[in-house]
Design a protein around this motif. Structure first.
Motif, PDB file in Angstrom:
ATOM      1  N   PHE A 246     -11.972  -4.359   3.197  1.00 18.95           N
ATOM      2  CA  PHE A 246     -10.981  -4.931   2.743  1.00 18.95           C
ATOM      3  C   PHE A 246     -10.006  -4.647   1.094  1.00 18.95           C
ATOM      4  CE2 PHE A 246     -11.322  -6.790   7.078  1.00 18.95           C
ATOM      5  CZ  PHE A 246     -10.605  -7.841   6.977  1.00 18.95           C
TER       6      PHE A 246
ATOM      7  N   PHE B 113      -7.133  -9.792  -1.835  1.00 17.97           N
ATOM      8  CA  PHE B 113      -7.118 -10.965  -0.674  1.00 17.97           C
ATOM      9  C   PHE B 113      -7.908 -12.299  -2.150  1.00 17.97           C
ATOM     10  CE2 PHE B 113      -5.690  -8.045   2.754  1.00 17.97           C
ATOM     11  CZ  PHE B 113      -5.089 -10.000   2.867  1.00 17.97           C
TER      12      PHE B 113
ATOM     13  N   ASP C 279      11.791   2.300  12.294  1.00 19.14           N
ATOM     14  CA  ASP C 279      10.909   1.004  12.562  1.00 19.14           C
ATOM     15  C   ASP C 279       9.726   1.716  14.431  1.00 19.14           C
ATOM     16  OD1 ASP C 279      10.721  -0.866  14.131  1.00 19.14           O
ATOM     17  OD2 ASP C 279      12.556  -1.929  13.791  1.00 19.14           O
TER      18      ASP C 279
ATOM     19  N   LEU D  10       0.562  -0.999  -0.005  1.00 16.20           N
ATOM     20  CA  LEU D  10      -0.227   0.337   0.192  1.00 16.20           C
ATOM     21  C   LEU D  10       0.927   1.414   0.108  1.00 16.20           C
ATOM     22  CD1 LEU D  10      -3.223   0.651   0.360  1.00 16.20           C
ATOM     23  CD2 LEU D  10      -2.452   1.572   2.828  1.00 16.20           C
TER      24      LEU D  10
ATOM     25  N   ASN E 100      -9.808   1.938   5.700  1.00 17.62           N
ATOM     26  CA  ASN E 100     -10.516   1.412   4.371  1.00 17.62           C
ATOM     27  C   ASN E 100     -10.940   0.127   5.080  1.00 17.62           C
ATOM     28  OD1 ASN E 100      -8.438   2.832   3.475  1.00 17.62           O
ATOM     29  ND2 ASN E 100      -6.324   1.854   3.838  1.00 17.62           N
TER      30      ASN E 100
HETATM   31  N1  LIG Z   1      -8.008  -3.462   5.381  1.00 18.30           N
HETATM   32  C1  LIG Z   1      -7.068  -4.916   4.372  1.00 18.30           C
HETATM   33  O1  LIG Z   1      -7.873  -5.802   3.652  1.00 18.30           O
HETATM   34  C2  LIG Z   1      -6.235  -5.080   5.016  1.00 18.30           C
HETATM   35  C3  LIG Z   1      -5.426  -6.392   4.195  1.00 18.30           C
HETATM   36  C4  LIG Z   1      -4.589  -6.888   5.118  1.00 18.30           C
HETATM   37  C5  LIG Z   1      -3.328  -5.477   5.424  1.00 18.30           C
HETATM   38  N2  LIG Z   1      -4.042  -4.453   6.011  1.00 18.30           N
HETATM   39  C6  LIG Z   1      -3.321  -3.387   6.579  1.00 18.30           C
HETATM   40  O2  LIG Z   1      -3.168  -2.993   5.929  1.00 18.30           O
HETATM   41  C7  LIG Z   1      -1.491  -2.559   6.134  1.00 18.30           C
HETATM   42  C8  LIG Z   1      -0.786  -2.204   4.292  1.00 18.30           C
HETATM   43  O3  LIG Z   1      -1.433  -3.337   3.780  1.00 18.30           O
HETATM   44  P1  LIG Z   1       0.044  -3.592   2.610  1.00 18.30           P
HETATM   45  O4  LIG Z   1      -0.675  -4.469   1.977  1.00 18.30           O
HETATM   46  O5  LIG Z   1       0.519  -2.692   2.533  1.00 18.30           O
HETATM   47  O6  LIG Z   1       1.185  -4.903   3.413  1.00 18.30           O
HETATM   48  P2  LIG Z   1       2.170  -5.273   3.495  1.00 18.30           P
HETATM   49  O7  LIG Z   1       2.685  -4.881   2.656  1.00 18.30           O
HETATM   50  O8  LIG Z   1       2.004  -6.142   4.252  1.00 18.30           O
HETATM   51  O9  LIG Z   1       3.371  -3.766   4.467  1.00 18.30           O
HETATM   52  C9  LIG Z   1       3.122  -4.160   5.810  1.00 18.30           C
HETATM   53  C10 LIG Z   1       4.121  -2.670   6.143  1.00 18.30           C
HETATM   54  O10 LIG Z   1       4.064  -2.819   7.707  1.00 18.30           O
HETATM   55  C11 LIG Z   1       5.580  -2.380   7.944  1.00 18.30           C
HETATM   56  N3  LIG Z   1       5.610  -3.408   9.046  1.00 18.30           N
HETATM   57  C12 LIG Z   1       5.948  -4.122   9.741  1.00 18.30           C
HETATM   58  N4  LIG Z   1       6.129  -3.885  11.035  1.00 18.30           N
HETATM   59  C13 LIG Z   1       6.766  -2.256  11.063  1.00 18.30           C
HETATM   60  C14 LIG Z   1       7.419  -1.994  11.934  1.00 18.30           C
HETATM   61  N5  LIG Z   1       8.101  -2.385  13.471  1.00 18.30           N
HETATM   62  N6  LIG Z   1       7.661  -0.453  11.647  1.00 18.30           N
HETATM   63  C15 LIG Z   1       7.460   0.180  10.675  1.00 18.30           C
HETATM   64  N7  LIG Z   1       6.963  -0.648   9.560  1.00 18.30           N
HETATM   65  C16 LIG Z   1       6.402  -1.874   9.587  1.00 18.30           C
HETATM   66  C17 LIG Z   1       6.187  -2.652   6.733  1.00 18.30           C
HETATM   67  O11 LIG Z   1       7.277  -2.433   6.852  1.00 18.30           O
HETATM   68  P3  LIG Z   1       8.875  -3.333   5.999  1.00 18.30           P
HETATM   69  O12 LIG Z   1       8.722  -2.654   4.601  1.00 18.30           O
HETATM   70  O13 LIG Z   1      10.090  -2.083   6.372  1.00 18.30           O
HETATM   71  O14 LIG Z   1       8.380  -4.732   6.054  1.00 18.30           O
HETATM   72  C18 LIG Z   1       5.723  -2.720   5.368  1.00 18.30           C
HETATM   73  O15 LIG Z   1       5.997  -1.563   5.313  1.00 18.30           O
HETATM   74  C19 LIG Z   1      -0.664  -3.562   6.802  1.00 18.30           C
HETATM   75  O16 LIG Z   1       0.084  -3.512   7.021  1.00 18.30           O
HETATM   76  C20 LIG Z   1      -2.453  -4.113   7.722  1.00 18.30           C
HETATM   77  O17 LIG Z   1      -2.213  -3.428   8.996  1.00 18.30           O
HETATM   78  C21 LIG Z   1      -4.665  -4.115   5.420  1.00 18.30           C
END
Ligand SMILES: NC(=O)c1ccc[n+]([C@@H]2O[C@H](COP(=O)([O-])OP(=O)(O)OC[C@H]3O[C@@H](n4cnc5c(N)ncnc54)[C@H](OP(=O)(O)O)[C@@H]3O)[C@@H](O)[C@H]2O)c1
Length: 294
Positions: A147, A151, A55, A13, A145
């Motif tokens: 989902f 997925f 972080d 995202l 947001n």
């Molecule tokens: N609405 C939905 O259907 C849905 C589904 C899945 C997730 N989500 C939420 O949306 C977010 C973004 O989705 P996405 O698809 O982009 O997920 P993603 O690609 O898995 O990205 C997760 C992000 O969380 C970051 N993160 C994890 N631990 C962290 C920490 N300690 N400090 C700073 N950043 C950290 C990761 O950073 P790094 O790049 O450094 O690892 C990564 O950029 C997810 O993290 C979750 O909360 C929503």
């Protein structure tokens, strides 16, 4: 132009938000990303974007990464179970860093189970973060947001391989958009006035059903699917495993169906299209993009 910081910019995202910000004319010099692994953001650095180490488990790193930013988008982390501590740390860091506008990717109100009225476990962390943001006194925009339609890529791709779309959710309506729509909405609230202290339910304005999805998949792929809509969870897991899916993919698909069945993803709202100023990606275009990424 004020400095905008996006966290999680190495994630799916976050990357899309950065792309949308650049497409909307934000100067890379006014853009900063806060990431855990700076080497993975080398391409962003090469475009002139300020890449900082941040972080959420390390308060000083995020306070420094946010320092000098006018706006920060906190993308919720994927560390379910640890997110309250992580996100509250990020809100405190934004406050100490003097951030003027904080946007946060939350989760739709629809995660209240429509049958039992209970809040889904996933929502608890988001609500706690929202509360901390409200109490911080920082001007906010909450992006609740729905989902991610992505997925559904796995079930769609598997159905095309096997010729059978198995589901256990009947015709429960669904409201969910693709990541790029949520990302563009985030880019807009970071760059346009008028989104201050707003809470948006970002979902599609019209629901669709799995029957609709199957019809569109057939139209786009040109393949006929045998749509079995009342399969039990146990039978679904067995069939998916037999078709070569991993246990975790099968469990995830069933978990998703259970959530859908409970009505958690049925919420529809005009907010996403209102923020975007255009229609959300249609179901047909969602399927086209699913088939490309699958
Ligand atoms: N609405 C939905 O259907 C849905 C589904 C899945 C997730 N989500 C939420 O949306 C977010 C973004 O989705 P996405 O698809 O982009 O997920 P993603 O690609 O898995 O990205 C997760 C992000 O969380 C970051 N993160 C994890 N631990 C962290 C920490 N300690 N400090 C700073 N950043 C950290 C990761 O950073 P790094 O790049 O450094 O690892 C990564 O950029 C997810 O993290 C979750 O909360 C929503």
């Amino acid at each position: 132009m004020p400095t905008i910081t996006v966290t999680g910019a190495n994630g799916h995202l976050g990357r899309l938000v950065v792309q949308h910000l650049l497409q909307k004319g934000v100067n890379p010099a006014d853009l900063r990303v806060s990431v855990r692994d700076m080497s993975k953001a080398a391409d962003l650095h090469a475009q002139g974007i300020d890449v900082r180490h941040g972080d959420f488990d390390d308060f000083a790193s995020i306070r420094d990464a946010f320092s000098g930013s006018d706006s920060v988008l906190i993308i919720s982390t994927d560390r379910v179970g640890s997110r309250i501590e992580q996100h509250l740390r990020a809100v405190r860091a934004a406050k100490e860093a003097g951030v003027k506008h904080l946007a946060y990717t939350s989760l739709v109100k629809a995660v209240i189970n429509q049958q039992t009225n209970a809040e889904a476990p996933l929502a608890v962390e988001h609500r706690a973060t929202e509360k901390a943001i409200f109490e911080s006194g920082i001007t906010y925009t909450i992006l609740r947001n729905s989902f991610y339609a992505e997925f559904l890529v796995t079930p769609v791709v598997q159905a095309l391989a096997s010729g059978v779309y198995m589901s256990s959710i009947g015709d429960t309506p669904l409201g969910c958009a693709v990541r790029t729509d949520y990302a563009e909405a985030a880019a807009l609230v970071l760059t346009q006035p008028g989104h201050e202290n707003q809470v948006y339910e970002l979902t599609t304005p019209k629901a669709w059903t799995v029957s609709d999805l199957v019809q569109v998949v057939q139209k786009v792929s040109g393949k006929i699917l045998d749509y079995q809509q009342q399969v039990s969870d146990t039978d679904m897991i067995s069939a998916m495993r037999a078709a070569g899916a991993s246990e975790s993919d099968a469990q995830m698909a069933v978990g998703m169906n259970q959530m859908i069945r409970s009505g958690m993803l049925s919420l529809v709202a005009p907010d996403l299209e209102q923020v975007l100023g255009h229609a959300v990606t249609s179901l047909e275009d969602q399927v086209r993009s699913m088939l490309k990424t699958g």
